[in-house]
Design a protein around this motif. Structure first.
Motif, PDB file in Angstrom:
ATOM      1  N   PRO A   1       0.886  -1.254   0.108  1.00 15.19           N
ATOM      2  CA  PRO A   1      -0.081   0.055  -0.005  1.00 15.19           C
ATOM      3  C   PRO A   1       0.956   1.104   0.040  1.00 15.19           C
ATOM      4  O   PRO A   1       0.650   2.463  -0.714  1.00 15.19           O
ATOM      5  N   VAL A   2       2.326   1.078   0.481  1.00 17.30           N
ATOM      6  CA  VAL A   2       2.767   2.525   1.117  1.00 17.30           C
ATOM      7  C   VAL A   2       3.406   2.760  -0.912  1.00 17.30           C
ATOM      8  O   VAL A   2       3.668   3.759  -1.390  1.00 17.30           O
ATOM      9  N   TYR A   3       3.582   2.253  -1.251  1.00 16.50           N
ATOM     10  CA  TYR A   3       4.381   2.113  -2.932  1.00 16.50           C
ATOM     11  C   TYR A   3       3.006   2.224  -3.499  1.00 16.50           C
ATOM     12  O   TYR A   3       3.151   3.355  -4.258  1.00 16.50           O
ATOM     13  N   GLU A   4       1.556   1.768  -3.377  1.00 15.08           N
ATOM     14  CA  GLU A   4       0.836   2.745  -3.588  1.00 15.08           C
ATOM     15  C   GLU A   4       0.037   4.209  -3.822  1.00 15.08           C
ATOM     16  O   GLU A   4       0.419   5.101  -4.735  1.00 15.08           O
ATOM     17  N   LEU A   5       0.490   4.412  -2.562  1.00 18.31           N
ATOM     18  CA  LEU A   5      -0.038   5.909  -2.338  1.00 18.31           C
ATOM     19  C   LEU A   5       1.718   6.679  -2.845  1.00 18.31           C
ATOM     20  O   LEU A   5       0.866   7.807  -2.667  1.00 18.31           O
ATOM     21  N   ALA A   6       2.741   6.007  -3.175  1.00 14.52           N
ATOM     22  CA  ALA A   6       3.568   7.206  -2.625  1.00 14.52           C
ATOM     23  C   ALA A   6       3.654   7.300  -4.345  1.00 14.52           C
ATOM     24  O   ALA A   6       4.406   8.541  -4.990  1.00 14.52           O
ATOM     25  N   VAL A   7       3.685   6.118  -5.129  1.00 17.35           N
ATOM     26  CA  VAL A   7       4.393   6.415  -6.803  1.00 17.35           C
ATOM     27  C   VAL A   7       3.093   6.068  -7.634  1.00 17.35           C
ATOM     28  O   VAL A   7       3.427   6.772  -8.054  1.00 17.35           O
ATOM     29  N   ARG A   8       2.366   5.102  -7.197  1.00 19.70           N
ATOM     30  CA  ARG A   8       1.074   4.913  -7.985  1.00 19.70           C
ATOM     31  C   ARG A   8       0.615   6.708  -7.787  1.00 19.70           C
ATOM     32  O   ARG A   8       0.598   7.098  -9.438  1.00 19.70           O
ATOM     33  N   HIS A   9      -0.248   6.637  -6.680  1.00 22.71           N
ATOM     34  CA  HIS A   9      -0.973   7.986  -6.696  1.00 22.71           C
ATOM     35  C   HIS A   9       0.053   9.050  -6.873  1.00 22.71           C
ATOM     36  O   HIS A   9      -0.301  10.544  -7.095  1.00 22.71           O
ATOM     37  N   ARG A  10       1.322   9.061  -5.918  1.00 23.57           N
ATOM     38  CA  ARG A  10       1.252  10.229  -5.690  1.00 23.57           C
ATOM     39  C   ARG A  10       0.950  10.902  -4.915  1.00 23.57           C
ATOM     40  O   ARG A  10       0.844  12.567  -5.163  1.00 23.57           O
ATOM     41  N   VAL A  11       0.544  10.375  -3.799  1.00 23.03           N
ATOM     42  CA  VAL A  11       0.075  10.766  -2.812  1.00 23.03           C
ATOM     43  C   VAL A  11       0.607  11.426  -1.529  1.00 23.03           C
ATOM     44  O   VAL A  11       0.465  12.472  -0.538  1.00 23.03           O
TER      45      VAL A  11
ATOM     46  N   GLY B   1      -9.043  13.404 -14.934  1.00 24.34           N
ATOM     47  CA  GLY B   1      -8.171  14.046 -16.212  1.00 24.34           C
ATOM     48  C   GLY B   1      -7.077  14.938 -16.140  1.00 24.34           C
ATOM     49  O   GLY B   1      -6.423  15.280 -15.575  1.00 24.34           O
ATOM     50  N   SER B   2      -7.753  15.731 -14.931  1.00 22.75           N
ATOM     51  CA  SER B   2      -7.841  17.224 -14.863  1.00 22.75           C
ATOM     52  C   SER B   2      -6.382  17.027 -13.525  1.00 22.75           C
ATOM     53  O   SER B   2      -5.729  18.172 -13.237  1.00 22.75           O
ATOM     54  N   VAL B   3      -6.492  16.147 -12.889  1.00 20.71           N
ATOM     55  CA  VAL B   3      -5.474  15.682 -11.261  1.00 20.71           C
ATOM     56  C   VAL B   3      -4.473  14.724 -12.191  1.00 20.71           C
ATOM     57  O   VAL B   3      -4.166  14.112 -11.073  1.00 20.71           O
ATOM     58  N   GLY B   4      -4.257  14.435 -13.257  1.00 20.33           N
ATOM     59  CA  GLY B   4      -2.802  13.546 -13.995  1.00 20.33           C
ATOM     60  C   GLY B   4      -3.800  11.825 -13.904  1.00 20.33           C
ATOM     61  O   GLY B   4      -3.053  11.391 -13.003  1.00 20.33           O
ATOM     62  N   ALA B   5      -5.072  11.424 -13.853  1.00 20.11           N
ATOM     63  CA  ALA B   5      -5.203  10.472 -13.126  1.00 20.11           C
ATOM     64  C   ALA B   5      -6.558   9.981 -13.632  1.00 20.11           C
ATOM     65  O   ALA B   5      -7.107  10.517 -14.423  1.00 20.11           O
ATOM     66  N   THR B   6      -7.425   8.531 -13.848  1.00 21.68           N
ATOM     67  CA  THR B   6      -8.198   8.004 -14.477  1.00 21.68           C
ATOM     68  C   THR B   6      -8.741   8.267 -13.193  1.00 21.68           C
ATOM     69  O   THR B   6      -9.152   8.081 -12.433  1.00 21.68           O
ATOM     70  N   THR B   7     -10.482   7.772 -13.671  1.00 23.76           N
ATOM     71  CA  THR B   7     -11.522   7.252 -12.523  1.00 23.76           C
ATOM     72  C   THR B   7     -10.955   5.890 -12.286  1.00 23.76           C
ATOM     73  O   THR B   7     -11.285   6.184 -10.786  1.00 23.76           O
ATOM     74  N   ASP B   8     -10.610   5.393 -12.674  1.00 20.73           N
ATOM     75  CA  ASP B   8     -10.403   3.917 -12.194  1.00 20.73           C
ATOM     76  C   ASP B   8      -9.336   4.506 -10.824  1.00 20.73           C
ATOM     77  O   ASP B   8      -8.980   3.843 -10.068  1.00 20.73           O
ATOM     78  N   ASP B   9      -7.975   5.127 -10.994  1.00 21.98           N
ATOM     79  CA  ASP B   9      -6.891   5.731 -10.341  1.00 21.98           C
ATOM     80  C   ASP B   9      -8.021   5.910  -8.795  1.00 21.98           C
ATOM     81  O   ASP B   9      -7.729   5.510  -7.950  1.00 21.98           O
ATOM     82  N   LEU B  10      -8.532   7.138  -9.064  1.00 22.14           N
ATOM     83  CA  LEU B  10      -9.053   8.174  -8.303  1.00 22.14           C
ATOM     84  C   LEU B  10      -9.680   6.803  -7.356  1.00 22.14           C
ATOM     85  O   LEU B  10     -10.008   6.694  -5.851  1.00 22.14           O
ATOM     86  N   ASP B  11     -10.278   6.002  -7.894  1.00 23.06           N
ATOM     87  CA  ASP B  11     -11.328   4.557  -6.301  1.00 23.06           C
ATOM     88  C   ASP B  11     -10.711   3.600  -6.070  1.00 23.06           C
ATOM     89  O   ASP B  11     -10.876   3.528  -5.129  1.00 23.06           O
ATOM     90  N   ASP B  12      -9.658   3.143  -6.818  1.00 24.43           N
ATOM     91  CA  ASP B  12      -8.241   2.862  -6.429  1.00 24.43           C
ATOM     92  C   ASP B  12      -8.436   3.363  -4.692  1.00 24.43           C
ATOM     93  O   ASP B  12      -8.074   2.594  -3.752  1.00 24.43           O
ATOM     94  N   LEU B  13      -8.232   5.065  -4.910  1.00 17.98           N
ATOM     95  CA  LEU B  13      -7.292   5.667  -4.343  1.00 17.98           C
ATOM     96  C   LEU B  13      -7.957   5.766  -2.886  1.00 17.98           C
ATOM     97  O   LEU B  13      -7.920   5.798  -2.004  1.00 17.98           O
ATOM     98  N   TYR B  14      -9.653   6.063  -3.203  1.00 20.63           N
ATOM     99  CA  TYR B  14     -10.142   6.433  -2.386  1.00 20.63           C
ATOM    100  C   TYR B  14     -10.884   4.750  -1.698  1.00 20.63           C
ATOM    101  O   TYR B  14     -10.444   5.128  -0.157  1.00 20.63           O
ATOM    102  N   ARG B  15     -10.240   4.049  -1.789  1.00 20.87           N
ATOM    103  CA  ARG B  15     -10.841   2.265  -1.611  1.00 20.87           C
ATOM    104  C   ARG B  15      -9.565   2.283  -0.936  1.00 20.87           C
ATOM    105  O   ARG B  15      -9.468   1.956   0.580  1.00 20.87           O
ATOM    106  N   LEU B  16      -8.323   3.079  -1.188  1.00 21.97           N
ATOM    107  CA  LEU B  16      -7.141   2.318  -0.560  1.00 21.97           C
ATOM    108  C   LEU B  16      -7.416   3.493   0.857  1.00 21.97           C
ATOM    109  O   LEU B  16      -7.231   3.075   2.754  1.00 21.97           O
ATOM    110  N   LEU B  17      -8.147   4.419   0.937  1.00 17.39           N
ATOM    111  CA  LEU B  17      -7.765   5.622   1.773  1.00 17.39           C
ATOM    112  C   LEU B  17      -8.966   6.352   2.494  1.00 17.39           C
ATOM    113  O   LEU B  17      -8.735   5.608   3.938  1.00 17.39           O
ATOM    114  N   ALA B  18      -9.957   4.808   2.284  1.00 18.05           N
ATOM    115  CA  ALA B  18     -11.653   5.178   3.099  1.00 18.05           C
ATOM    116  C   ALA B  18     -11.527   3.699   3.890  1.00 18.05           C
ATOM    117  O   ALA B  18     -12.465   3.923   4.769  1.00 18.05           O
ATOM    118  N   ILE B  19     -11.289   2.639   2.933  1.00 18.24           N
ATOM    119  CA  ILE B  19     -12.573   1.212   3.420  1.00 18.24           C
ATOM    120  C   ILE B  19     -11.233   0.147   3.413  1.00 18.24           C
ATOM    121  O   ILE B  19     -12.069  -0.736   3.096  1.00 18.24           O
TER     122      ILE B  19
END
Ligand code: HEM
Ligand code: SF4
Ligand code: SF4
Lengths: 267, 519
Positions: free
Chosen positions: B327-337, B432-450
């Motif tokens: 998950p740390v790789y996801e957050l730091a490298v894939r999502h860059r948050v 797209g305006s934040v450099g991601a796809t809707t799927d990316d943001l959905d994954d990010l939401y899952r990782l951060l929220a649930i």
């Protein structure tokens, strides 16, 4: 300088010693120093093997820094100067310095001036450190009895060491410890200590020498062991150290592998 | 390429409620001993604030971490090796106990022993150092929720250059919590500062530890760490630090602070990194490029080339697998948050933070806008120059653009979730305006929220087969009948005579480790 000169001098002083040594003198100047030396050696081996965890400078800088800032460096640099002075004055025979052409008077002046500087440093340092141990409550709280013993012995050694250096050599008629105290001390290591020299030396030298061999006996059990761990290796080792987790034998049952001391046990 | 693995943590600051549960549980486990009263391997700071110990972030004062010399080579900020050896008798950069907070307890006995009828017997505060009465002056959490901030807050080093604009009207000020542990850096300046070589980084998992037997108490690690996460035990005279709960990590369990975190905001996992690139990355000339340089040191575990190199370099297969689910790789490298804390110290820290969006959103609500309307949030992000720059001073060496990008992404993620949940119209270009796809943001939401326990903590157990073999031999020292198949085995049950048991590498799989959904 040749071996035969050595033995000539040895024979002469041995003869003198034989005339005037009592049993008590042998006990005090030969037996006890050797016991202290033995304790020193065996104590260090024991401590190194069984108490790596206790082998530390036990720094108190966290608790108090203003006095330490002056006390510790001055004391240590003074100590190193004093140790250097002893190497020159006690471990190197007078004949050697004569042989390379250093006149007695010149030597005496050098030793008096350098010795006085070292002495002032050391005594300033040790007084600051001792006062700090005694009167700064936070430091005092972490002080163990052996710390006091070590500091008191150091204080005695220093005071009795300075008094003759400053007083006798500089102002008095001079006492040549290099032909009396020094041969005894060197003799301890070469196996033929010459008791007469030390036994007939002025009391202040005797006290100095006594405190010195007492501190050998105390050394391995005090924080003074930190002196052997001067991390010179740091100068050439790589900055970041990696270690691999090695498979280790489990510890003996019942010890829990404890290297840490028990909670609540006083140090 | 030389592949190594490092366990790492990401904390989502949006969710930290500043409850200090992590601090308390960590304290109970690790520093509940004489000599460590003042020590918090995990502490939670309110920001803005000067922190614990006081102003530790100001390296012009404390000289922690690394810097570049005139030729651009990496050098300890406190000076070279010779200089250390000469100043060993007094370390000029060591914080004093008052900088951490003089530890105290209370004289409870007075209360217990008070004779019947004594009106309100009081327990004095007594110093844990001396046992004498004392007045409490400072502690690790004295700035909680900006307490005292009008006096101390402006001395926060991260406010440097912002003082004029921050009037510190603390009723309106931006505030959040920053939980801190040791960063288990890729380029640890504590290890480099230790003259005895008693500190080390473990080759297998990158955890940085102090060898208690080798430490000689020269106390240079304490000042060498820019995060001040090595502490001096004043009773034992040895340095101690956050262990990343290595006994738990080895068993595949999360650290105590993570396990007990009320906000469930901590993520644990592996990074694979290229050890050959570390020094060059740490020596990146411009401090604002250090973040990218560190990202560049990390390796993509899904890259077949990396996988091959990892196998060659002895990374166990299940570790590679774990790195792929990290998950740390996801957050730091894939999502860059997630961002490193103070990359400018050049230690390449491995505990990263997702900067907080909530305080920004709060300000938006307060001004009457819809906090979930990304336009309003974006506008506020722009308008709120102080927090952005403040966050930039914390996480990007002052590069506000990176912070803005991260916050935008988090805001967009929220907006999309809100739109889908409430069936609101959604601007398809938002992701797209934040450099991601809707799927990316959905994954990010899952990782951060649930994300559940085993998604937040992906920790492969240590490989200790060799230790098991030795342990088996050791067992024979006690009872030769207890060997495999020997008469002593009968009726012995899972635990052996000395509590050691017939331990085998297979046996450890029965340990309750990750994989259960406990939360
Ligand atoms: C060889 C290298 C040596 C090093 C690197 C060294 C270093 C240190 C350090 C770091 C401390 C702790 C200071 C603090 O509280 O932070 C210390 C204390 C002390 N050292 Fe040394 N030392 C050395 C040699 C010696 C020698 C040769 C002696 C005595 C003959 C000595 C006597 C002491 C004493 C008595 C203290 C305690 C001071 C106090 O009361 O606080 N040291 N040393
Ligand atoms: S954060 Fe941890 S690993 Fe990094 S320098 Fe400090 S103590 Fe060392
Ligand atoms: S336990 Fe979690 S929520 Fe509470 S202070 Fe620690 S990090 Fe923050």
């Amino acid at each position: 300088m040749s071996p035969c000169v050595w033995s000539l001098i040895d024979a002469r002083s041995e003869a003198r010693a034989a005339m005037s040594t009592t049993g008590a003198q042998i006990f005090w100047w030969v037996v006890l120093p050797y016991v202290a030396l033995g304790v020193f050696v065996v104590g260090h081996i024991w401590r190194w093997r069984y108490d790596q965890f206790g082998w530390t400078s036990r720094s108190t800088q966290l608790q108090e820094r203003r006095l330490l800032k002056w006390g510790a460096p001055i004391f240590h640099y003074g100590t190193f100067a004093a140790i250097g002075g002893h190497v020159i004055g006690v471990l190197i025979p007078e004949r050697w310095t004569r042989a390379i052409g250093i006149p007695e008077a010149g030597y005496r002046w050098f030793s008096a001036i350098a010795g006085t500087i070292a002495a002032v440093l050391i005594i300033g340092g040790v007084v600051v450190l001792a006062l700090r141990r005694l009167f700064v409550p936070r430091v005092r709280a972490t002080t163990s009895p052996i710390d006091y013993v070590a500091l008191i012995l150091l204080l005695i050694i220093i005071l009795t060491g300075i008094a003759p250096t400053v007083g006798v050599n500089l102002f008095g008629h001079g006492y040549d410890y290099r032909t009396t105290v020094a041969p005894w001390f060197r003799g301890l290591f070469s196996g033929s200590p010459q008791i007469a020299g030390i036994a007939h030396a002025p009391f202040i030298y005797q006290l100095h020498a006594t405190a010195a061999w007492v501190i050998w006996g105390v050394w391995p059990f005090s924080r003074l062991v930190h002196a052997w761990s001067y991390p010179l290796w740091y100068l050439w080792r790589p900055y970041v150290v990696f270690r691999s987790r090695v498979a280790q034998r489990p510890t003996e049952p019942g010890t829990g592998g404890r290297k840490w001391r028990k909670i609540g046990v006083p140090y | 390429m030389r592949v190594m693995a490092n366990v790492a943590m990401v904390m989502n600051l949006d969710k930290c409620i500043g409850c200090h549960t992590c601090t308390v549980t960590c304290k109970q486990v690790w520093t509940n001993r004489p000599g460590t009263e003042y020590v918090y391997f995990n502490n939670v700071e309110t920001k803005p604030g000067i922190g614990y110990p006081k102003r530790y972030e100001d390296q012009e004062q404390w000289h922690g971490g690394w810097t570049l010399d005139r030729k651009g080579r990496l050098q300890l900020k406190a000076g070279g090796r010779l200089r250390k050896l000469l100043s060993i008798f007094y370390n000029p950069d060591l914080p004093s106990i008052d900088d951490y907070g003089d530890p105290w307890t209370y004289d409870y006995q007075t209360v217990l022993d008070a004779p019947l009828g004594t009106p309100n017997p009081a327990a004095h505060s007594i110093s844990a150092l001396t046992g004498k009465d004392m007045n409490i002056g400072w502690g690790s959490n004295f700035e909680d929720d900006l307490a005292g901030a009008p006096e101390t807050g402006l001395r926060d080093p991260n406010l440097a250059g912002l003082e004029e604009r921050v009037k510190m009207e603390f009723e309106q000020v931006f505030m959040f919590y920053l939980p801190r542990i040791c960063e288990h850096c890729l380029n640890p300046s504590c290890v480099a500062s230790c003259p005895s070589g008693a500190m080390y980084k473990r080759a297998e998992d990158g955890i940085v530890l102090v060898d208690q037997d080798k430490c000689r108490g020269w106390r240079f690690c304490v000042s060498g760490c820019p995060y001040k996460k090595v502490y001096f035990n004043h009773r034992t005279g040895k340095a101690e630090k956050c262990t990343f709960c290595f006994p738990r990590i080895e068993a595949g369990q999360p650290t105590v602070c993570s396990e007990t975190c009320v906000g469930r905001l901590r993520y644990l996992g592996l990074f694979l990194y290229d050890a050959d690139k570390v020094l060059a990355a740490a020596a990146t000339p411009d401090v604002q490029d250090l973040y990218e340089a560190q990202l560049d040191v990390f390796l993509d575990p899904n890259d077949p080339e990396v996988a091959a190199a990892a196998e060659r370099d002895g990374i166990p297969y299940n570790w590679l697998e774990a790195a792929r689910r990290s998950p740390v790789y996801e957050l730091a490298v894939r999502h860059r948050v997630a961002l490193p804390l103070h990359p400018e110290y050049r230690t390449l820290p491995m505990v990263w933070y997702i900067p907080p969006l909530s305080p920004v959103a709060d300000v938006v609500s307060a001004t009457g806008y819809d906090a979930d309307d990304p336009d309003a949030v974006f506008a506020t992000i722009e308008a709120l120059r102080i927090p952005i720059e403040y966050l930039a001073n914390l996480f990007t060496a002052g590069d506000s653009e990176v912070i803005r990008t991260v916050l935008r992404k988090l805001a967009a993620m929220r907006a999309i979730q809100r739109a889908t949940q409430l069936g609101l119209p959604l601007d398809a270009r938002l992701a797209g305006s934040v450099g991601a796809t809707t799927d990316d943001l959905d994954d990010l939401y899952r990782l951060l929220a649930i994300a559940k326990y085993d998604q937040r903590y992906v920790i492969p157990p240590a490989h200790a087969e060799e230790a098991g073999r030795l342990m088996g031999q050791h067992e024979q020292l006690f009872c030769s009948l207890d060997t495999d198949g020997g008469p002593g085995m009968g009726g012995m049950g899972p635990t052996g005579p000395h509590g050691i048991g017939s331990w085998s590498p297979e046996g450890r799989r029965t340990l309750p480790v990750v994989g259960q959904d406990r939360h």
